[in-house]
Design an enzyme around this catalytic site. Structure first.
Site, short mmCIF file in Angstrom:
data_model
loop_
_atom_site.label_atom_id
_atom_site.label_comp_id
_atom_site.label_asym_id
_atom_site.label_seq_id
_atom_site.Cartn_x
_atom_site.Cartn_y
_atom_site.Cartn_z
CG ASN A 1 -7.32 4.12 3.95
OD1 ASN A 1 -6.93 4.20 2.79
ND2 ASN A 1 -7.69 2.97 4.49
CG ASP B 1 -7.56 0.84 -1.64
OD1 ASP B 1 -7.48 1.91 -1.02
OD2 ASP B 1 -7.20 -0.26 -1.16
CG ASN C 1 -9.93 3.54 0.54
OD1 ASN C 1 -8.73 3.74 0.64
ND2 ASN C 1 -10.43 2.31 0.59
CD GLU D 1 -3.09 0.89 0.30
OE1 GLU D 1 -2.42 1.86 -0.14
OE2 GLU D 1 -4.32 0.81 0.17
#
Length: 328
Positions: A144, A261, A201, A55
């Protein structure tokens, strides 16, 4: 023998050749605009394999390296352009997710565990320092994704994923009754709540800072035991008004497979969007330009490399890359 002798090393990939994914069958070009930027035969490069959940890719030009998180492994890693090695930069993180590099080379992080936005200096000397921890006296949910605007302000999303998924953080009750995107001004130490979502997100700004993109992925809550899926799997767009506020909120795009995402914007104003089947490319006008079939769920993307032409792709257990055409 000392305790120091028992500590693991930081090397995760030895220096060496970068190989292409032999299973990759090329990029889907749906518009001539994309054909001038991305070859349909561009190889999909495998920079690293072995993460649990890659990520938060972010290019740190001062060190010629790509930073990326492995959230469940609680690591912040770095891929180095000079020799393609991968090293652990921070071990035992507080479940870092998104990362963003400021103009001075310092790095801003989203931490699920400490439920904060933290900051590291460019060389990562010392521990990351929590900077934004509360809104109006209440703890943040679990930041996030984060990005740095052209004016130096820090933008981040604050859903609840990191406090409802044990692999992403630790279980906790939210103190806030909203899930929002925020703007933090480091110079003024001022935090502004910009807009609310079901579960915000990804976040990104256009190169000129005049357009804001935020994804809402409440659909993914259906994967969490005890929660019901929301209806959102889309990217929304805002435009900056002359008074400095943000308006014109509208849905920009929606993914057919999974949910968007994270994503990256380029100098053309295009949006490169993650999904369960790969990377989708959209023009600033909302025209779908093409598709990169990854064969795995993509979580986030970032442009970088010394020439700025490399698209880094965090996809499950792998860090991948595509090189755009020169002169574009």
């Amino acid at each position: 023998m000392t305790d120091q002798d028992l500590l693991p090393g930081s090397l995760l990939r030895r220096p060496g050749e970068i190989r292409a994914d032999a299973r990759f069958r090329g990029c889907q070009i749906d518009d001539p605009q994309l054909a001038r930027v991305l070859s349909p035969d561009a190889p999909l490069l495998v920079l690293h394999a072995g993460t649990i959940h890659a990520e938060g890719p972010a290019w740190q030009a001062s060190h010629r390296r790509l930073l990326f998180s492995d959230v469940p492994n609680r690591r912040l890693n770095a891929w180095y352009e000079e020799d393609a090695r991968v090293e652990v930069v921070i071990d035992a993180t507080w479940f870092m997710n998104g990362n963003a590099v400021a103009a001075d080379g310092s790095v801003w992080h989203c931490e699920h565990g400490r439920r904060c936005i933290s900051r590291s200096n460019s060389d990562f000397d010392g521990e990351p320092v929590p900077i934004v921890t509360h809104f109006e006296g209440r703890r943040l949910n679990s930041p996030n994704d984060v990005t740095v605007a052209p004016d130096g302000s820090i933008w981040f999303t604050d859903p609840i994923f990191g406090i409802v998924m044990p692999s992403q953080g630790a279980l906790a009750q939210p103190e806030l009754d909203h899930r929002s995107v925020y703007r933090f001004d480091p110079a003024l130490d001022e935090l502004t709540r910009v807009a609310d979502f079901e579960q915000p997100n990804g976040v990104a700004l256009s190169a000129d800072g005049a357009t804001l993109y935020v994804s809402d992925t409440s659909l993914s809550l259906g994967e969490v035991p005890g929660f019901s899926a929301g209806s959102k799997h889309e990217v929304e767009r805002f435009t900056r008004r002359s008074d400095g506020g943000w308006g014109g909120r509208a849905r920009f795009c929606r993914t057919d497979h999974g949910y968007p995402d994270g994503f990256a914007t380029d100098e053309r104003g295009w949006l490169w969007v993650s999904a369960a089947d790969g990377v989708h490319v959209w023009s600033a006008e909302g025209v779908r330009l093409g598709f990169v079939p990854i064969g795995a769920t993509v979580s986030n993307l970032s442009f970088g490399g010394s020439d700025g032409r490399r698209l880094f792709i965090a996809a499950g257990s792998r860090l991948l890359a595509l090189d755009l055409e020169a002169g574009t």
